[in-house]
Write a protein that holds these residues in place. Structure first.
Motif, mmCIF file in Angstrom:
data_model
loop_
_atom_site.group_PDB
_atom_site.id
_atom_site.type_symbol
_atom_site.label_atom_id
_atom_site.label_comp_id
_atom_site.label_asym_id
_atom_site.label_seq_id
_atom_site.Cartn_x
_atom_site.Cartn_y
_atom_site.Cartn_z
ATOM 1 N N LEU A 12 -42.369 -20.411 -25.426
ATOM 2 C CA LEU A 12 -42.408 -18.997 -25.066
ATOM 3 C C LEU A 12 -41.035 -18.363 -25.204
ATOM 4 C CD1 LEU A 12 -43.955 -16.551 -23.750
ATOM 5 C CD2 LEU A 12 -43.226 -17.480 -21.523
ATOM 6 N N PHE A 13 -41.027 -17.189 -25.835
ATOM 7 C CA PHE A 13 -39.858 -16.299 -25.835
ATOM 8 C C PHE A 13 -40.345 -14.988 -25.248
ATOM 9 C CE2 PHE A 13 -37.459 -12.761 -27.405
ATOM 10 C CZ PHE A 13 -36.145 -13.183 -27.361
ATOM 11 N N LEU A 14 -39.627 -14.476 -24.250
ATOM 12 C CA LEU A 14 -40.022 -13.230 -23.617
ATOM 13 C C LEU A 14 -38.787 -12.340 -23.500
ATOM 14 C CD1 LEU A 14 -42.490 -13.004 -20.674
ATOM 15 C CD2 LEU A 14 -40.477 -11.550 -20.704
ATOM 16 N N GLY A 15 -38.826 -11.198 -24.155
ATOM 17 C CA GLY A 15 -37.685 -10.284 -24.099
ATOM 18 C C GLY A 15 -37.803 -9.196 -25.151
ATOM 19 N N ARG A 16 -36.891 -8.227 -25.069
ATOM 20 C CA ARG A 16 -36.879 -7.162 -26.076
ATOM 21 C C ARG A 16 -36.496 -7.731 -27.420
ATOM 22 N NH1 ARG A 16 -33.390 -2.700 -26.013
ATOM 23 N NH2 ARG A 16 -32.046 -3.855 -24.626
ATOM 24 N N LEU A 17 -37.148 -7.274 -28.464
ATOM 25 C CA LEU A 17 -36.884 -7.789 -29.807
ATOM 26 C C LEU A 17 -35.759 -6.975 -30.452
ATOM 27 C CD1 LEU A 17 -40.547 -8.507 -30.961
ATOM 28 C CD2 LEU A 17 -38.963 -9.952 -29.651
ATOM 29 N N VAL A 18 -34.544 -7.298 -30.009
ATOM 30 C CA VAL A 18 -33.327 -6.684 -30.546
ATOM 31 C C VAL A 18 -32.407 -7.812 -30.995
ATOM 32 C CG1 VAL A 18 -33.485 -4.540 -29.205
ATOM 33 C CG2 VAL A 18 -32.350 -6.525 -28.215
ATOM 34 N N LEU A 19 -31.467 -7.493 -31.864
ATOM 35 C CA LEU A 19 -30.632 -8.523 -32.492
ATOM 36 C C LEU A 19 -30.002 -9.493 -31.512
ATOM 37 C CD1 LEU A 19 -28.804 -6.790 -35.469
ATOM 38 C CD2 LEU A 19 -30.251 -8.828 -35.548
ATOM 39 N N TYR A 20 -29.357 -8.978 -30.445
ATOM 40 C CA TYR A 20 -28.587 -9.859 -29.570
ATOM 41 C C TYR A 20 -29.430 -10.775 -28.691
ATOM 42 C CZ TYR A 20 -29.300 -6.486 -25.736
ATOM 43 O OH TYR A 20 -29.844 -5.666 -24.791
ATOM 44 N N LYS A 21 -30.757 -10.534 -28.638
ATOM 45 C CA LYS A 21 -31.624 -11.456 -27.883
ATOM 46 C C LYS A 21 -31.949 -12.706 -28.698
ATOM 47 C CE LYS A 21 -32.369 -8.947 -24.103
ATOM 48 N NZ LYS A 21 -33.614 -8.464 -23.565
ATOM 49 N N CYS A 22 -31.720 -12.634 -30.018
ATOM 50 C CA CYS A 22 -31.775 -13.813 -30.910
ATOM 51 C C CYS A 22 -33.145 -14.489 -31.020
ATOM 52 C CB CYS A 22 -30.717 -14.837 -30.503
ATOM 53 S SG CYS A 22 -29.038 -14.191 -30.586
ATOM 54 N N ALA A 23 -34.210 -13.700 -30.992
ATOM 55 C CA ALA A 23 -35.537 -14.272 -31.247
ATOM 56 C C ALA A 23 -35.592 -14.861 -32.652
ATOM 57 C CB ALA A 23 -36.617 -13.204 -31.071
ATOM 58 N N ASP A 24 -34.799 -14.304 -33.562
ATOM 59 C CA ASP A 24 -34.763 -14.825 -34.937
ATOM 60 C C ASP A 24 -34.265 -16.264 -34.972
ATOM 61 O OD1 ASP A 24 -32.227 -13.716 -34.137
ATOM 62 O OD2 ASP A 24 -31.557 -13.830 -36.216
ATOM 63 N N ILE A 25 -33.358 -16.613 -34.070
ATOM 64 C CA ILE A 25 -32.837 -17.981 -34.016
ATOM 65 C C ILE A 25 -33.938 -18.949 -33.586
ATOM 66 C CG2 ILE A 25 -31.246 -19.504 -32.745
ATOM 67 C CD1 ILE A 25 -29.133 -17.343 -33.000
ATOM 68 N N VAL A 26 -34.788 -18.506 -32.666
ATOM 69 C CA VAL A 26 -35.917 -19.347 -32.244
ATOM 70 C C VAL A 26 -36.836 -19.599 -33.444
ATOM 71 C CG1 VAL A 26 -37.867 -19.549 -30.656
ATOM 72 C CG2 VAL A 26 -35.772 -18.438 -29.886
ATOM 73 N N ILE A 27 -37.121 -18.552 -34.215
ATOM 74 C CA ILE A 27 -37.989 -18.687 -35.392
ATOM 75 C C ILE A 27 -37.354 -19.601 -36.438
ATOM 76 C CG2 ILE A 27 -38.958 -17.403 -37.362
ATOM 77 C CD1 ILE A 27 -39.286 -15.024 -35.298
ATOM 78 N N GLU A 28 -36.065 -19.390 -36.705
ATOM 79 C CA GLU A 28 -35.356 -20.237 -37.683
ATOM 80 C C GLU A 28 -35.372 -21.700 -37.235
ATOM 81 O OE1 GLU A 28 -34.144 -19.317 -40.636
ATOM 82 O OE2 GLU A 28 -34.534 -17.189 -40.343
ATOM 83 N N SER A 29 -35.175 -21.922 -35.959
ATOM 84 C CA SER A 29 -35.154 -23.284 -35.415
ATOM 85 C C SER A 29 -36.493 -23.978 -35.613
ATOM 86 C CB SER A 29 -34.807 -23.260 -33.923
ATOM 87 O OG SER A 29 -33.538 -22.702 -33.724
ATOM 88 N N ILE A 30 -37.562 -23.253 -35.367
ATOM 89 C CA ILE A 30 -38.896 -23.825 -35.560
ATOM 90 C C ILE A 30 -39.132 -24.129 -37.040
ATOM 91 C CG2 ILE A 30 -41.366 -23.244 -35.468
ATOM 92 C CD1 ILE A 30 -40.718 -22.013 -32.702
ATOM 93 N N GLY A 31 -38.633 -23.263 -37.901
ATOM 94 C CA GLY A 31 -38.759 -23.482 -39.332
ATOM 95 C C GLY A 31 -38.087 -24.758 -39.800
ATOM 96 N N LYS A 32 -37.075 -25.220 -39.083
ATOM 97 C CA LYS A 32 -36.327 -26.425 -39.462
ATOM 98 C C LYS A 32 -36.937 -27.717 -38.911
ATOM 99 C CE LYS A 32 -31.860 -24.088 -39.928
ATOM 100 N NZ LYS A 32 -31.748 -24.309 -41.364
ATOM 101 N N LEU A 33 -37.941 -27.597 -38.070
ATOM 102 C CA LEU A 33 -38.564 -28.791 -37.485
ATOM 103 C C LEU A 33 -39.376 -29.550 -38.527
ATOM 104 C CD1 LEU A 33 -39.877 -27.230 -34.162
ATOM 105 C CD2 LEU A 33 -38.106 -28.996 -34.323
ATOM 106 N N ALA A 34 -39.491 -30.851 -38.323
ATOM 107 C CA ALA A 34 -40.345 -31.679 -39.174
ATOM 108 C C ALA A 34 -41.797 -31.254 -38.977
ATOM 109 C CB ALA A 34 -40.171 -33.151 -38.807
#
Length: 198
Positions: A12-34
């Motif tokens: 779960l990620f819960l927060g405003r979807l703005v750059l500094y909240k870094c939801a994109d990093i969560v997505i990128e991280s999941i993309g790198k998983l096996a």
């Protein structure tokens, strides 16, 4: 409440979807998983903001549409249900100093993975989750990927962190804060009486 599927881990990620909240990093991280890890997880992104279109596009580019879902803005009263259905909470914000959502997640027994920034870094410790130094976006992404994998693969660690997160959150309950403030006043008044009598 229905029992959670132990073979499927809800992120779960819960927060405003703005750059500094870094939801994109969560997505990128999941993309790198096996793929073996990806097949065991789903990510719910709760929130709305100027970055939503960019985030949705990135999910498509990484072929994560089966894993990542965007739920938009929800009432505060509804967020509790999302916390309860989740297994792990992510909040790698690099500019949010209070982070009440992290405390809410901990109170619901969620191990938290956060950027070590401001008050958020104070809430989370090695018993309740992971805090990552915000050295760079690449470092945050790499470490988040590693921590996701660790928590997905280690059910005992998740359970232990869940119990400790609840325990820690209880210390921040208003009644406990009031007791601590009262104790501080008592101590200060006692010291003042001692110094006045000497």
């Amino acid at each position: 409440m229905p029992k959670k599927d132990v073979n499927h881990i809800n992120l779960l990620f819960l927060g405003r979807l703005v750059l500094y909240k870094c939801a994109d990093i969560v997505i990128e991280s999941i993309g790198k998983l096996a793929q073996a890890i990806k097949s065991k997880i789903s990510l719910k992104i709760v929130g709305e903001g100027s970055e939503r279109n960019n985030l949705e596009n990135r999910v498509k580019e990484l072929n994560l549409g089966e894993i990542v879902s965007f739920l938009g803005w929800v009432n505060q009263s509804e967020t509790l249900d999302y916390y309860r259905k989740a297994d792990i909470f992510y909040f790698p914000s690099v500019r949010k100093f209070g982070g009440a959502v992290v405390m809410e997640a901990m109170a619901c027994g969620l191990p938290c993975i956060v950027a070590n920034n401001g008050g958020i870094g104070e809430y989370v410790n090695e018993d309740t989750g992971f805090k990552i130094e915000p050295i760079s976006r690449e470092y945050l992404t790499q470490e988040l990927t590693s921590k996701i994998q660790m928590l997905v693969e280690d059910a005992r660690l998740r359970e232990s962190m869940s119990a400790k997160a609840i325990e820690k959150a209880q210390k921040f309950a208003w009644e406990n804060k009031a007791i601590k403030i009262f104790d501080i006043y008592e101590k200060m008044l006692g010291e003042k009486r001692v110094s006045a009598s000497t």
